[in-house]
Design a protein around this motif. Structure first.
Motif, PDB file in Angstrom:
ATOM      1  N   THR A 161      -3.004   2.318  -3.976  1.00  0.00           N
ATOM      2  CA  THR A 161      -2.726   3.685  -3.522  1.00  0.00           C
ATOM      3  C   THR A 161      -3.977   4.246  -2.851  1.00  0.00           C
ATOM      4  OG1 THR A 161      -1.140   3.978  -5.306  1.00  0.00           O
ATOM      5  CG2 THR A 161      -2.006   5.974  -4.308  1.00  0.00           C
ATOM      6  N   LEU A 162      -3.834   4.758  -1.644  1.00  0.00           N
ATOM      7  CA  LEU A 162      -5.021   5.200  -0.897  1.00  0.00           C
ATOM      8  C   LEU A 162      -5.600   6.513  -1.424  1.00  0.00           C
ATOM      9  CD1 LEU A 162      -4.037   4.343   2.804  1.00  0.00           C
ATOM     10  CD2 LEU A 162      -5.275   2.923   1.160  1.00  0.00           C
ATOM     11  N   ASN A 208     -12.943   0.724   3.669  1.00  0.00           N
ATOM     12  CA  ASN A 208     -12.257  -0.044   2.632  1.00  0.00           C
ATOM     13  C   ASN A 208     -10.733   0.128   2.718  1.00  0.00           C
ATOM     14  OD1 ASN A 208     -12.131  -1.693   0.407  1.00  0.00           O
ATOM     15  ND2 ASN A 208     -12.370  -0.015  -1.059  1.00  0.00           N
ATOM     16  N   ASP A 209     -10.288   1.346   3.084  1.00  0.00           N
ATOM     17  CA  ASP A 209      -8.850   1.596   3.253  1.00  0.00           C
ATOM     18  C   ASP A 209      -8.288   0.742   4.390  1.00  0.00           C
ATOM     19  OD1 ASP A 209      -8.851   3.497   1.241  1.00  0.00           O
ATOM     20  OD2 ASP A 209      -9.133   5.183   2.606  1.00  0.00           O
ATOM     21  N   ALA A 210      -9.039   0.637   5.483  1.00  0.00           N
ATOM     22  CA  ALA A 210      -8.591  -0.177   6.619  1.00  0.00           C
ATOM     23  C   ALA A 210      -8.402  -1.624   6.167  1.00  0.00           C
ATOM     24  CB  ALA A 210      -9.618  -0.094   7.749  1.00  0.00           C
ATOM     25  N   GLN A 211      -9.316  -2.099   5.334  1.00  0.00           N
ATOM     26  CA  GLN A 211      -9.234  -3.453   4.786  1.00  0.00           C
ATOM     27  C   GLN A 211      -7.958  -3.622   3.956  1.00  0.00           C
ATOM     28  OE1 GLN A 211     -11.235  -5.622   5.938  1.00  0.00           O
ATOM     29  NE2 GLN A 211     -10.125  -7.196   4.772  1.00  0.00           N
ATOM     30  N   VAL A 246       0.842  -1.200   0.000  1.00  0.00           N
ATOM     31  CA  VAL A 246       0.000   0.000   0.000  1.00  0.00           C
ATOM     32  C   VAL A 246       0.877   1.250   0.000  1.00  0.00           C
ATOM     33  CG1 VAL A 246      -1.561   1.386   1.439  1.00  0.00           C
ATOM     34  CG2 VAL A 246      -2.050  -1.034   1.063  1.00  0.00           C
ATOM     35  N   ALA A 247       0.495   2.237  -0.808  1.00  0.00           N
ATOM     36  CA  ALA A 247       1.132   3.561  -0.788  1.00  0.00           C
ATOM     37  C   ALA A 247       0.087   4.557  -0.308  1.00  0.00           C
ATOM     38  CB  ALA A 247       1.605   3.949  -2.183  1.00  0.00           C
ATOM     39  N   SER A 248       0.505   5.529   0.473  1.00  0.00           N
ATOM     40  CA  SER A 248      -0.476   6.493   0.980  1.00  0.00           C
ATOM     41  C   SER A 248      -0.999   7.409  -0.122  1.00  0.00           C
ATOM     42  CB  SER A 248       0.124   7.326   2.114  1.00  0.00           C
ATOM     43  OG  SER A 248       1.304   7.971   1.666  1.00  0.00           O
ATOM     44  N   GLY A 271       5.623  10.337   5.551  1.00  0.00           N
ATOM     45  CA  GLY A 271       6.170  10.792   6.831  1.00  0.00           C
ATOM     46  C   GLY A 271       6.300  12.307   6.847  1.00  0.00           C
ATOM     47  N   LEU A 272       7.098  12.841   7.781  1.00  0.00           N
ATOM     48  CA  LEU A 272       7.232  14.288   7.995  1.00  0.00           C
ATOM     49  C   LEU A 272       5.841  14.914   8.204  1.00  0.00           C
ATOM     50  CD1 LEU A 272       9.910  15.173   5.221  1.00  0.00           C
ATOM     51  CD2 LEU A 272      10.322  14.481   7.592  1.00  0.00           C
ATOM     52  N   LYS A 273       4.966  14.139   8.834  1.00  0.00           N
ATOM     53  CA  LYS A 273       3.606  14.575   9.206  1.00  0.00           C
ATOM     54  C   LYS A 273       2.738  14.958   8.010  1.00  0.00           C
ATOM     55  CE  LYS A 273       4.864  15.888  13.842  1.00  0.00           C
ATOM     56  NZ  LYS A 273       5.239  16.972  14.718  1.00  0.00           N
ATOM     57  N   PHE A 274       3.025  14.365   6.857  1.00  0.00           N
ATOM     58  CA  PHE A 274       2.200  14.646   5.676  1.00  0.00           C
ATOM     59  C   PHE A 274       0.821  14.015   5.815  1.00  0.00           C
ATOM     60  CE2 PHE A 274       1.272  13.611   1.037  1.00  0.00           C
ATOM     61  CZ  PHE A 274       0.924  14.900   0.707  1.00  0.00           C
ATOM     62  N   GLU A 275       0.795  12.735   6.196  1.00  0.00           N
ATOM     63  CA  GLU A 275      -0.473  12.005   6.290  1.00  0.00           C
ATOM     64  C   GLU A 275      -0.960  12.007   7.736  1.00  0.00           C
ATOM     65  OE1 GLU A 275       2.482  10.517   5.410  1.00  0.00           O
ATOM     66  OE2 GLU A 275       2.319   9.596   3.434  1.00  0.00           O
ATOM     67  N   SER A 276      -1.633  13.099   8.103  1.00  0.00           N
ATOM     68  CA  SER A 276      -2.043  13.265   9.505  1.00  0.00           C
ATOM     69  C   SER A 276      -3.075  12.207   9.926  1.00  0.00           C
ATOM     70  CB  SER A 276      -2.638  14.661   9.692  1.00  0.00           C
ATOM     71  OG  SER A 276      -3.666  14.851   8.743  1.00  0.00           O
ATOM     72  N   TRP A 277      -3.740  11.596   8.963  1.00  0.00           N
ATOM     73  CA  TRP A 277      -4.814  10.652   9.226  1.00  0.00           C
ATOM     74  C   TRP A 277      -4.312   9.209   9.334  1.00  0.00           C
ATOM     75  CZ3 TRP A 277      -4.184   7.720   4.881  1.00  0.00           C
ATOM     76  CH2 TRP A 277      -3.576   8.373   3.786  1.00  0.00           C
ATOM     77  N   MET A 278      -3.031   8.969   9.010  1.00  0.00           N
ATOM     78  CA  MET A 278      -2.560   7.593   8.853  1.00  0.00           C
ATOM     79  C   MET A 278      -2.431   6.827  10.169  1.00  0.00           C
ATOM     80  SD  MET A 278      -1.839   5.226   6.755  1.00  0.00           S
ATOM     81  CE  MET A 278      -1.086   5.363   5.144  1.00  0.00           C
ATOM     82  N   ASP A 279      -1.891   7.473  11.218  1.00  0.00           N
ATOM     83  CA  ASP A 279      -1.683   6.757  12.485  1.00  0.00           C
ATOM     84  C   ASP A 279      -2.989   6.147  12.990  1.00  0.00           C
ATOM     85  OD1 ASP A 279       0.944   7.380  12.423  1.00  0.00           O
ATOM     86  OD2 ASP A 279       0.877   8.918  14.000  1.00  0.00           O
ATOM     87  N   ARG A 280      -4.041   6.953  12.925  1.00  0.00           N
ATOM     88  CA  ARG A 280      -5.328   6.482  13.421  1.00  0.00           C
ATOM     89  C   ARG A 280      -5.860   5.337  12.551  1.00  0.00           C
ATOM     90  NH1 ARG A 280      -9.707  10.844  13.559  1.00  0.00           N
ATOM     91  NH2 ARG A 280      -7.895  12.124  14.015  1.00  0.00           N
ATOM     92  N   LEU A 281      -5.658   5.469  11.252  1.00  0.00           N
ATOM     93  CA  LEU A 281      -6.122   4.415  10.334  1.00  0.00           C
ATOM     94  C   LEU A 281      -5.369   3.109  10.584  1.00  0.00           C
ATOM     95  CD1 LEU A 281      -7.828   3.570   7.848  1.00  0.00           C
ATOM     96  CD2 LEU A 281      -5.964   4.407   6.401  1.00  0.00           C
ATOM     97  N   VAL A 282      -4.063   3.205  10.781  1.00  0.00           N
ATOM     98  CA  VAL A 282      -3.251   2.016  11.053  1.00  0.00           C
ATOM     99  C   VAL A 282      -3.716   1.356  12.348  1.00  0.00           C
ATOM    100  CG1 VAL A 282      -0.933   1.270  11.773  1.00  0.00           C
ATOM    101  CG2 VAL A 282      -1.201   2.690   9.743  1.00  0.00           C
TER     102      VAL A 282
END
Ligand SMILES: [Zn+2]
Length: 301
Positions: A55-56, A71-74, A33-35, A86-97
């Protein structure tokens, strides 16, 4: 499906490709998966046929303010490796992971990139960094090496393929880097200021000695203030700035307003945080860098 695979197999046997490229059937390819789309393009170039890439954040969409779907979580659960900028680009990713419970390796593709500090006046958090590192081709090579290493770690059997693909891709990046450098040095010293919507081009600016001025900061999550817009309008008039570009991911209306108040002409669209669709002008990272550079050189000469 079976039929198509047989044809493909016969083609591979007939052309002798099997000996050099160990191709895998779709179901045995490594799920990756790529963000977002720019990162996805790096991964596609290096993973080649051995990976099944998802790609999300789609091309044309804004990864700063993305709202993940169930669907992304899947997709994260099914993945063996997940690549983020990284470098805080994807602010939503930690929660999704966390909510997905995925066991995949999470790879920060900007590892060992030297991050630029944010010049964003709204960002009062100390040490805030600019996440748009891909706009320097030297960093694109670092992304490529990080991706190569992570793919080898997750799929050691593909080591030779990943190494070869990465070397080929980095060779192409080197050629592009030299091409753009040659074009950029021709811009006159008095014409090196460009207006864009948000501060996405800090790395590009530093590399080619340009100045990008944007009403929005390094993220698109906050609206530009009236004060900032007024300041930019004054600056355009006082410094006779003539180049302005809208971005593929942001609403053009604010820049249209600035254009009508200053008489500056919008030079076209440049691509900041996302590629274009397949048929667009920036379907790949290399096309994006070439397009942006050409547009900028044209507007500033
Ligand atoms: Zn951005």
């Amino acid at each position: 499906m079976q039929y198509r695979r047989t044809i493909l197999k016969n083609f591979i046997l007939a052309t002798g490709l099997l000996a050099t490229v160990p191709s895998l059937a779709q179901e045995t390819k490594m799920p990756v998966v790529a963000s977002f789309s720019i990162l996805g393009d790096f991964i596609k170039n290096i993973g080649g046929d051995r990976i099944n890439l998802t790609t999300l954040v789609a091309a044309g969409a804004d990864a700063h303010v993305y709202a993940p779907t169930p669907n992304d979580a899947q997709k994260l659960v099914q993945a063996k490796v997940i690549f983020i900028n990284g470098l805080k680009f994807e602010s939503w990713m930690d929660r999704l992971v966390a909510s997905s419970g995925t066991k995949a390796a999470i790879v920060t593709s900007t590892k060992s990139v030297n991050p630029l500090k944010s010049k964003d006046a709204h960002d009062h958090t100390h040490g805030a960094v600019d996440p748009h590192a891909w706009h320097d081709i030297a960093n694109a090579k670092t992304y490529s090496i990080n991706i190569r290493n992570a793919l080898i770690e997750a799929d050691p059997a593909g080591k030779v393929v990943y190494e070869k693909n990465a070397t080929l891709y980095i060779d192409k990046l080197n050629i592009l880097e030299a091409e753009i450098k040659t074009a950029m040095v021709k811009i006159p010293a008095s014409k090196r200021k460009i207006i864009t919507s948000h501060d996405a081009f800090g790395y590009f600016a530093k590399k080619y000695n340009l100045e990008f001025i944007a009403p929005q900061g390094i993220s698109t999550d906050a609206e530009a203030s009236a004060k900032d817009v007024a300041k930019i309008i004054r600056q355009i008039k006082a410094e006779k700035i003539t180049a302005m570009f809208v971005e593929n991911i942001t609403d053009p209306r604010l820049l249209q307003r600035i254009a009508s108040e200053t008489g500056i002409k919008i030079g076209g669209t440049i691509f900041s945080d996302s590629l274009s669709s397949e048929s667009g002008k920036a379907a790949t990272y290399m096309d994006m860098m070439r397009h942006n550079s050409e547009q900028i050189v044209q507007a500033l000469n």
